[in-house]
Design an enzyme around this catalytic site. Structure first.
Site, short mmCIF file in Angstrom:
data_model
loop_
_atom_site.label_atom_id
_atom_site.label_comp_id
_atom_site.label_asym_id
_atom_site.label_seq_id
_atom_site.Cartn_x
_atom_site.Cartn_y
_atom_site.Cartn_z
N ASP A 1 73.65 29.04 73.94
CA ASP A 1 72.72 28.81 72.82
C ASP A 1 72.42 30.09 72.04
O ASP A 1 71.26 30.40 71.74
CB ASP A 1 71.39 28.22 73.33
N GLU B 1 71.43 17.80 69.33
CA GLU B 1 70.57 18.97 69.56
C GLU B 1 71.09 20.15 68.75
O GLU B 1 72.03 20.03 67.97
CB GLU B 1 70.54 19.31 71.06
#
Length: 325
Positions: free
Chosen positions: A39, A208
């Site tokens: 991420d 997401e």
């Protein structure tokens, strides 16, 4: 795991005797960070590249954030534990997906914690520091967003500054994405003109990892689709004339190549101001790795075509060439 060197051999032919010349050219190599990180949020502060990732391990061990700095995208310096659960009293585990920015001499780090569900304490927090590498201090002593709104789990936040100075935060897991407006202190929410505090902007197939950027006056909204542990994890995007959309899905721009790595997704973009250079920073799982948390941070160049669409990105072992600021 980093700084691979590739040798290119050029055969010189012509008026002199035939021969060969070896010219070394260093690239970043992929992955660019040693260890398991996911991420990644990339940004430029003061002529230095920075990456703020999730420490990729079991939820109970995700209790801190590291960050990394580089002058050239090749050599990265690790700054350990810039924020941890000892500082954030309400956070116990699952500290995820930093989003960072600089405003009025302060450095802000937005983060998710606790993998929160309805009725639990957790969600999106904000911390502040006087330097990019911290140490960061919890700004509120509680989450900025704790509740589940429009079905969106409060994780994977990305803070975007529009050209008019307005700050928006896009966030959400579980297949839903919300956008909110931040106040001038970046520690509170302010309503939109119609009085709403949360607006759902979920594109088709969204899961997401939202990201927003502007290019040639238009808004490029990106996100991850599929399952983060599987081969169907990839990045798609939309283009709109407003930061609130509507965001009509255009297509996939980043995905796995089984000859290189699997499950490429959850990205950010680094764009040196005044240049035509765009870099996508993302995570992937090395080929042959089965452990869900064995995710590695990588980097590639990103290009636009003549119509402003993003060209599909090929994941590589080589990475990118040096790019001093």
């Amino acid at each position: 795991m980093k700084n691979f060197t590739f040798i290119f051999v050029i055969l010189a032919m012509g008026g002199c005797a035939s021969g060969s010349k070896t010219i070394p050219e260093t690239t970043s190599g992929n992955p660019i960070l040693e260890g398991w990180y996911a991420d990644p949020e990339g940004i430029i502060y003061d002529n230095t590249y920075w990456i703020y990732p999730t420490y990729s391990d079991k939820y109970e061990k995700q209790t801190f954030f590291d960050c990394f700095s580089s002058k050239d995208l090749i050599t990265w310096t690790k700054h350990h534990a810039i924020l941890d659960t000892a500082e954030v009293k309400w956070a116990k585990r699952a500290m995820w997906a930093p989003s960072v920015l600089h405003k009025d001499g302060k450095y802000y780090l937005f983060f998710g914690a606790n993998d929160v569900h309805e009725g639990e304490v957790g969600g999106i927090g904000v911390a502040i520091a006087s330097k990019p590498e911290g140490p960061y201090k919890d700004a509120l002593g509680k989450p900025l967003i704790n509740e589940i709104v429009n079905g969106a789990q409060p994780i994977d936040q990305f803070v975007f500054r529009d050209d008019d100075g307005q700050y928006y935060m896009y966030y959400g897991g579980w297949g839903h994405c919300n956008v909110v407006r931040l106040d001038d202190n970046l520690t509170g929410l302010v309503p939109f003109d119609d009085g709403a505090v949360y607006k759902e902007v979920t594109p088709e197939k969204y899961i997401e990892g939202p990201f927003m950027m502007r290019h040639n006056g238009r808004y490029y909204f990106m996100w991850s689709e599929g399952g983060w542990t599987g081969p169907d994890y990839f990045v798609a995007y939309a283009i709109a004339d407003s930061p609130l959309g509507p965001f009509e899905r255009i297509g996939t721009i980043l995905q796995q190549d089984t000859t290189v790595a699997n499950g490429a997704g959850h990205h950010s973009i680094i764009h040196p101001e005044g240049s035509d250079d765009y870099y996508i920073v993302y995570h992937r799982r090395p080929a042959g790795e089965k452990a869900a948390n064995h995710r590695a941070t990588c980097i590639e160049r990103m290009y636009f075509d003549e119509n402003g669409y993003i060209k599909p990105i090929k994941i590589t072992v080589e990475g990118v060439q040096p790019a001093p600021l």
